[in-house]
Enzyme design. Structure first.
Site, PDB file in Angstrom:
ATOM      1  N   ALA A   1     -19.105 -10.698 -27.448  1.00 33.28           N
ATOM      2  CA  ALA A   1     -19.369  -9.502 -26.654  1.00 33.28           C
ATOM      3  C   ALA A   1     -20.041  -9.933 -25.360  1.00 33.28           C
ATOM      4  CB  ALA A   1     -20.289  -8.575 -27.442  1.00 33.28           C
TER       5      ALA A   1
ATOM      6  N   GLU B   1     -24.496 -14.536 -33.371  1.00 30.23           N
ATOM      7  CA  GLU B   1     -25.316 -13.352 -33.105  1.00 30.23           C
ATOM      8  C   GLU B   1     -26.769 -13.514 -33.544  1.00 30.23           C
ATOM      9  OE1 GLU B   1     -22.240 -13.328 -34.102  1.00 30.23           O
ATOM     10  OE2 GLU B   1     -21.160 -11.572 -33.359  1.00 30.23           O
TER      11      GLU B   1
HETATM   12  C1  TC6 Z   1     -21.488 -10.514 -29.990  1.00 37.63           C
HETATM   13  O1  TC6 Z   1     -20.375 -10.932 -29.812  1.00 37.63           O
HETATM   14  C2  TC6 Z   1     -21.818  -9.301 -30.736  1.00 37.63           C
HETATM   15  C3  TC6 Z   1     -20.898  -8.436 -31.096  1.00 37.63           C
HETATM   16  C4  TC6 Z   1     -21.284  -7.280 -31.905  1.00 37.63           C
HETATM   17  C5  TC6 Z   1     -20.851  -6.017 -31.275  1.00 37.63           C
HETATM   18  C6  TC6 Z   1     -21.038  -4.810 -32.139  1.00 37.63           C
HETATM   19  N1  TC6 Z   1     -21.872 -12.610 -22.479  1.00 37.63           N
HETATM   20  O2  TC6 Z   1     -23.503 -21.201 -21.817  1.00 37.63           O
HETATM   21  P1  TC6 Z   1     -22.812 -21.486 -20.542  1.00 37.63           P
HETATM   22  C7  TC6 Z   1     -22.326 -16.677 -19.391  1.00 37.63           C
HETATM   23  S1  TC6 Z   1     -22.831 -11.265 -29.370  1.00 37.63           S
HETATM   24  C8  TC6 Z   1     -22.212 -12.662 -21.175  1.00 37.63           C
HETATM   25  O3  TC6 Z   1     -23.581 -22.119 -19.447  1.00 37.63           O
HETATM   26  P2  TC6 Z   1     -21.141 -23.464 -21.807  1.00 37.63           P
HETATM   27  C9  TC6 Z   1     -23.622 -17.481 -19.285  1.00 37.63           C
HETATM   28  O4  TC6 Z   1     -24.725 -16.623 -19.088  1.00 37.63           O
HETATM   29  C10 TC6 Z   1     -22.203 -12.605 -28.419  1.00 37.63           C
HETATM   30  N2  TC6 Z   1     -22.312 -13.824 -20.491  1.00 37.63           N
HETATM   31  O5  TC6 Z   1     -21.446 -22.303 -20.770  1.00 37.63           O
HETATM   32  C11 TC6 Z   1     -23.330 -18.372 -18.097  1.00 37.63           C
HETATM   33  O6  TC6 Z   1     -23.559 -17.613 -16.934  1.00 37.63           O
HETATM   34  P3  TC6 Z   1     -24.228 -18.292 -15.620  1.00 37.63           P
HETATM   35  C12 TC6 Z   1     -21.821 -13.702 -29.295  1.00 37.63           C
HETATM   36  C13 TC6 Z   1     -22.054 -14.938 -21.153  1.00 37.63           C
HETATM   37  O7  TC6 Z   1     -19.797 -23.967 -21.495  1.00 37.63           O
HETATM   38  C14 TC6 Z   1     -21.829 -18.630 -18.201  1.00 37.63           C
HETATM   39  O8  TC6 Z   1     -21.297 -17.593 -19.049  1.00 37.63           O
HETATM   40  N3  TC6 Z   1     -21.458 -14.839 -28.490  1.00 37.63           N
HETATM   41  C15 TC6 Z   1     -21.705 -14.948 -22.505  1.00 37.63           C
HETATM   42  O9  TC6 Z   1     -22.295 -24.403 -21.875  1.00 37.63           O
HETATM   43  C16 TC6 Z   1     -21.500 -19.975 -18.823  1.00 37.63           C
HETATM   44  O10 TC6 Z   1     -22.216 -20.089 -20.047  1.00 37.63           O
HETATM   45  C17 TC6 Z   1     -22.375 -15.700 -28.094  1.00 37.63           C
HETATM   46  O11 TC6 Z   1     -23.538 -15.601 -28.376  1.00 37.63           O
HETATM   47  C18 TC6 Z   1     -21.612 -13.714 -23.177  1.00 37.63           C
HETATM   48  N4  TC6 Z   1     -21.257 -13.630 -24.469  1.00 37.63           N
HETATM   49  O12 TC6 Z   1     -21.079 -22.738 -23.236  1.00 37.63           O
HETATM   50  C19 TC6 Z   1     -21.852 -16.835 -27.289  1.00 37.63           C
HETATM   51  N5  TC6 Z   1     -21.535 -16.242 -22.910  1.00 37.63           N
HETATM   52  O13 TC6 Z   1     -23.287 -19.370 -15.215  1.00 37.63           O
HETATM   53  C20 TC6 Z   1     -22.776 -17.106 -26.151  1.00 37.63           C
HETATM   54  C21 TC6 Z   1     -21.748 -16.994 -21.822  1.00 37.63           C
HETATM   55  O14 TC6 Z   1     -24.346 -17.150 -14.688  1.00 37.63           O
HETATM   56  N6  TC6 Z   1     -22.257 -18.133 -25.285  1.00 37.63           N
HETATM   57  N7  TC6 Z   1     -22.069 -16.228 -20.768  1.00 37.63           N
HETATM   58  O15 TC6 Z   1     -25.552 -18.846 -16.089  1.00 37.63           O
HETATM   59  C22 TC6 Z   1     -22.341 -19.443 -25.581  1.00 37.63           C
HETATM   60  O16 TC6 Z   1     -22.787 -19.854 -26.626  1.00 37.63           O
HETATM   61  C23 TC6 Z   1     -21.872 -20.400 -24.524  1.00 37.63           C
HETATM   62  O17 TC6 Z   1     -21.854 -19.721 -23.310  1.00 37.63           O
HETATM   63  C24 TC6 Z   1     -20.473 -21.003 -24.785  1.00 37.63           C
HETATM   64  C25 TC6 Z   1     -20.060 -21.825 -23.531  1.00 37.63           C
HETATM   65  C26 TC6 Z   1     -20.529 -21.923 -26.009  1.00 37.63           C
HETATM   66  C27 TC6 Z   1     -19.437 -19.933 -25.006  1.00 37.63           C
END
Ligand code: TC6
Length: 722
Positions: free
Chosen positions: A60, A122
C-alpha cells in the site's frame, strides 16, 4: 497508473507507479477498472497483473495512511479480482510485499521470477496485513509459516515461497512472455479451489499449540509491540469461516491503525529514508556532490572497535589493511575478526567460503606506511586527542593525496583532528557504535572544512557497508553522545536520590529500551566511562576523584568511579552495577554489595534518599536528552529531528514504537515537555543542561502546534513569525 493492453486473448494490467508501484488510489482504481473491463470483453480469456519497472507492487502507499481515504479500498479491489470469472494471474518480480502480496493472493495464480521476493512487512509499520492477507496466507502456506512470516515481516525468496505454496511456478527470462504462455495453458473458467476463500487454512489440527509457541516468541523478541500480537490473533481467526475471520482481521487492523505505535512506526519508515539525505549548504549537499569510489580501505587499531569495523568492511566485500603497532594486539585483533566471522558461519548468516573470501581480503600490518595507497582510512584508536592528532599528521604524510581520512572518535572535535593535516577537506568522523559489526548506525561527522565530496563518500560508504548513515556537524560528543551524556548523568543522579540500578533499569526497559543504562554500563565496561572522565579532566585542567561532587559548579556523581576503583568493571570482571555468575556471563543479578556502596555514598554525601516515581525516572532520563536534542537542532549540529530519532533508534535501541526521542516529545506535546523541563531546571539549578533550549521554548510557547518538519527552520526564524 495502470496501463491496460491486450495481447491476443489476454488482458495485461501493468502497474506503473514508480519507484515501487505502491498501491496508491489511482492504482487501486486502475486495477478495479481493468478487471471489470476484461470481464466485459468477450475476446479476453484471462488477465495478467504485472508491475512496470523494478517491481510488482511493494505494498500500500504508506504516505496515504494519514490522509482521508479515496477510491476503492484494497479489499474491494481484491474481492473484484477473486470473483473475476476469467482467471487472474499475478506475474511477480522484484519485491511483492504487503498489499502487493494480498493482491497476488486474491489472484487465482501466482507466477514469479526466481529473483523475486514476497513478504508481509506490515508488522514493521505497526500494522497487520489488513486486506485479508492474514486469512489467505494460512490457506496456502499453513498456520505456522503464516504466523512466522507475518510476525517477522521477513522477505521470503521466490524458491521458499514456491515450497510453501505461495507461488505456483518460477520462471527465468522474460516474465511477461512466460506468463502469457502460462495463461494459455489455463482452463477458461476459474476452478473452485483457486479462489482461496473456498479453501480451509492448513495446520488447523495444531493451531492452538502453534499460536502459543508463536506468541511466546513474539513476547520475547518483540516485547512492547502490539502489532505482532494482533497479527497472530488475526492469523488464528483464519480457522473460522472466511467472512468471520476477515471481520476479526478488520477489527484487529483498525485497533492497530489508530494506535500510537503504528503512527510512530510509519514515521520511522520515512525518517530512516530522510536521514540518509543530507544538506550542509548550497554548495555542500547530496544533489551537488558526488562520492569518490572506495575500493581499498585501512583501519588503524585492532581493539574491539577496530576489529568490529574491519568485519563490517570485509563483509561488504572491501579489502582492508589492519594496522596495529603491537604484534600481540594485532594477533588478538585478527583472532577476534576470525571469531566474529566464524560466529556468522555458525549462525548460518554466511557460508565458510564467504568467510574465507573475507579473510583473504584482510591484510594485517604493523606500520602505517602500508596505508600509502588506500582510498579511505578509518582510525579507531584510544580516545585521546594527542594520539589522534599524531596519527592523522603521519597519515597525511604517508597516504596518497586523494585518501580520505576518517576518525572513529565518539566525542572529539573533528576540526582539531583535521588541523593536524594539510588536507582538512578530506578529514571526517565515522562514528560506529559497539559492537560495530552489529549496530546499524553510522554517525558521520563533518568539520568546518570537510568537503562535500568527502561527505558524499562516507554517506555512500555507509550504504555500501549496510549501515544507516546519518550526517551531523562536529561538536563535543556530536549528537549521539552529547544527548546520551544527559541520559546517563540523570541515571546516576537518580541512584543518588533514591533508585537502585535494577529499579532504574526496569523502568527504562518497560519504557522499551532493550537494556537500562546500568546494564548497558556493565556491558560496555565501567573502565570506558572512567577513562573518558579522566581524559576530559586532564584536557580541561581539573581533577576528578571519588570525593568529587561538583565540577566547575556542575553537580557530579562519583558513584561509577567508586565501582571502577573497586575493580567492578562490569560483565568482563563478573561484577559491576550487577553481579554475574562468572566474568563474561550475561545474566545480571542484583548485588547487595552495590546497594551498600550506594547507601554509604549517599550517607557520606549527606543525601537524603526518597522514593522516586516511574514518571520521574522516565521524564528525567528522556526530557534531559530531548532538551539537548533541541539544542543540537538550534546549533545546527543536527539538521533535522528525524536524524536525531534515527540515531537513537539505531545507536541506542530506542523503542521503534515510540518513534525516537524527538517524535516522542511531539506525541507528549512540546508545551508539556517544556513545562516539565522548566520544573526540573528550577529543582536542579546545579545541572545547567536543564536550562530549557531556546528553540524548544519558542516552539512550545508559540501557541500553535508546529509540525516536526518545521522545527529546524524555527531554529533560525524570529519568534514573531512562529
Ligand atoms: C501495506 O501494504 C498494507 C496494506 C493493508 C491495507 C489494508 N509507500 O526503501 P527505498 C518510497 S503496508 C510509499 O529507498 P529500496 C520510499 O519512501 C506497506 N512510499 O528503496 C522511498 O522514497 P524516497 C507494505 C514507499 O530499493 C522510495 O520509495 N509494504 C513505499 O531500498 C524508495 O524506497 C512495505 O512496507 C510504500 N509502500 O527498497 C514495503 N515503499 O526516495 C516498504 C517505498 O522519497 N518498502 N516507498 O525516500 C520497502 O520495504 C522498500 O522500499 C523496498 C525497496 C524493499 C520495496
Amino acid at each position: 497508473m495502470v496501463d491496460y493492453r491486450t495481447v491476443k486473448s489476454v488482458a495485461v494490467l501493468e502497474v506503473n507507479n514508480p519507484p515501487v508501484n505502491a498501491l496508491s488510489y489511482n492504482v487501486r482504481q486502475g486495477l478495479q477498472d481493468g478487471i471489470e473491463r476484461a470481464n466485459k470483453d468477450k475476446e479476453i480469456k484471462s488477465i495478467i497483473i504485472i508491475g512496470k519497472g523494478r517491481t510488482y507492487p511493494a505494498g500500500a502507499d504508506i504516505s496515504e495512511f494519514s490522509k482521508p481515504h479515496k477510491g476503492p479500498n484494497l479489499i474491494e479491489v481484491g474481492l473484484g479480482i477473486e470473483s473475476s470469472r476469467k482467471p487472474v494471474i499475478s506475474a511477480i518480480h522484484g519485491t511483492c510485499l504487503g498489499g502487493g502480496l494480498e493482491i497476488a493472493l486474491f489472484s487465482h495464480y501466482r507466477i514469479a521470477l526466481e529473483s523475486a521476493k514476497v513478504g508481509f512487512p506490515e508488522v514493521a509499520l505497526g500494522l497487520l496485513p489488513g486486506a485479508h492477507g492474514t486469512q489467505r496466507l494460512p490457506r496456502v502456506a499453513g498456520m505456522a509459516f503464516a504466523m512466522e512470516i507475518i510476525t517477522s515481516g521477513r522477505h521470503v525468496s521466490a524458491r521458499e515461497a514456491l515450497q510453501h505454496g505461495i507461488l505456483d511456478k518460477l520462471v527465468k527470462g522474460n516474465l511477461l512472455s512466460e506468463s502469457l504462455d502460462f495463461a494459455a495453458s489455463l482452463p477458461f473458467s476459474v476452478p473452485h479451489n483457486r479462489r482461496l476463500r473456498n479453501v480451509p487454512a492448513k495446520g488447523a489440527e495444531n493451531a492452538d499449540r502453534i499460536f502459543e509457541v508463536a506468541l511466546n516468541k513474539v513476547k520475547q523478541k518483540q516485547n512492547g509491540f502490539i502489532a505482532p500480537i494482533n497479527c497472530l490473533k488475526a492469523v488464528k481467526a483464519a480457522l473460522l469461516p472466511y467472512e468471520e475471520g476477515a471481520k476479526i482481521e478488520r477489527e484487529l487492523f483498525m485497533e492497530l491503525l489508530t494506535s500510537g505505535q503504528a503512527k510512530a512506526q510509519q514515521y520511522v519508515f520515512f525518517a530512516e529514508r530522510a536521514a540518509t539525505r543530507w544538506y550542509v549548504s548550497n554548495e555542500k549537499n547530496q544533489k551537488k556532490c558526488s562520492a569518490v569510489p572506495v575500493k581499498t580501505t585501512g583501519v588503524i587499531g585492532a581493539g574491539t572497535m577496530g576489529s568490529g569495523i574491519v568485519v563490517t568492511l570485509l563483509r561488504a566485500g572491501l579489502p582492508v589493511i589492519l594496522v596495529e603497532q603491537d604484534s600481540q594486539n594485532l594477533e588478538r585483533g585478527v583472532n577476534m575478526i576470525k571469531g566474529i566471522l566464524q560466529g556468522s558461519v555458525n549462525l548460518k548468516r554466511m557460508t565458510s567460503q564467504q568467510m574465507n573470501k573475507c579473510l583473504q581480503q584482510l591484510t594485517p600490518a604493523q606500520s602505517l606506511d602500508s596505508l600509502h595507497n588506500v582510498d579511505l582510512v578509518i582510525e579507531a584508536v584510544f580516545e585521546n586527542l594527542k594520539l589522534k592528532e599524531e596519527i592523522f599528521g603521519k597519515l597525511d604524510e604517508i597516504c596518497k593525496q586523494q585518501t580520505i581520512l576518517c576518525s572513529n572518535t565518539s566525542t572529539l572535535d573533528i576540526d582539531k583532528i583535521a588541523r593536524a593535516t594539510k588536507r582538512p577537506d578530506k578529514v571526517i568522523g565515522t562514528h560506529f557504535f559497539a559492537p560495530a559489526f552489529v549496530m546499524p548506525l553510522l554517525e558521520n561527522v563533518y568539520g568546518t572544512k570537510t568537503s562535500g565530496e568527502t561527505i558524499a563518500t562516507v554517506m555512500n560508504l555507509g550504504k555500501t557497508i549496510r549501515k544507516i548513515p546519518v550526517l551531523v556537524k562536529t561538536c563535543h560528543g556530536f549528537v549521539a553522545n552529547r544527548m546520551l551524556a544527559r541520559y546517563q548523568t540523570e541515571a546516576s543522579f537518580l541512584l543518588e536520590e533514591g533508585c537502585l540500578p535494577h529499579e532504574y533499569d526496569q523502568v527504562m526497559e518497560e519504557f522499551g529500551f532493550p537494556m537500562g543504562a546500568f546494564k548497558v554500563g556493565d556491558l560496555s565496561g565501567l573502565d570506558i566511562g572512567y577513562r573518558i572522565r579522566q581524559e576530559l579532566a586532564k584536557a580541561n585542567g581539573y581533577t576528578v576523584t571519588t570525593d568529587t561532587r561538583y565540577i566547575q559548579g556542575e553537580r557530579f556523581s562519583s558513584l561509577a568511579d567508586k565501582l571502577y576503583e573497586l575493580g567492578r568493571l562490569g560483565r568482563k570482571t563478573g561484577k559491576g552495577w550487577y553481579k554475574y555468575d562468572r566474568p563474561g556471563a550475561k545474566e545480571a543479578f542484583v548485588d547487595p554489595d552495590v546497594t551498600d556502596i550506594i547507601l554509604k555514598h549517599c550517607k557520606d554525601a549527606g543525601i537524603i534518599r526518597r522514593k522516586i516515581s516511574t514518571q520521574e525516572i522516565v521524564e528525567r532520563s528522556m526530557y534531559s536528552s530531548i532538551n539537548e536534542g533541541f539544542r543540537c537542532l538550534e546549533d545546527g549540529v543536527a539538521s533535522k529531528p528525524e536524524d536525531i530519532d534515527v540515531i537513537w533508534l539505531h545507536g541506542f535501541g530506542f523503542p521503534r514504537y515510540r518513534g525516537g526521542p524527538m517524535y516522542y516529545a511531539s506525541t507528549i506535546g512540546l508545551a508539556e515537555v517544556y513545562d516539565r523541563i522548566c520544573y526540573y531546571h528550577k529543582t536542579f539549578p546545579e545541572s545547567s543542561y536543564w536550562v530549557p533550549s531556546d528553540l524548544l521554548r519558542k516552539l512550545a510557547t508559540s501557541g500553535r502546534n508546529i509540525p516536526m518538519s518545521d522545527w529546524s527552520t524555527a531554529a533560525t526564524v524570529n519568534k514573531s513569525r512562529l
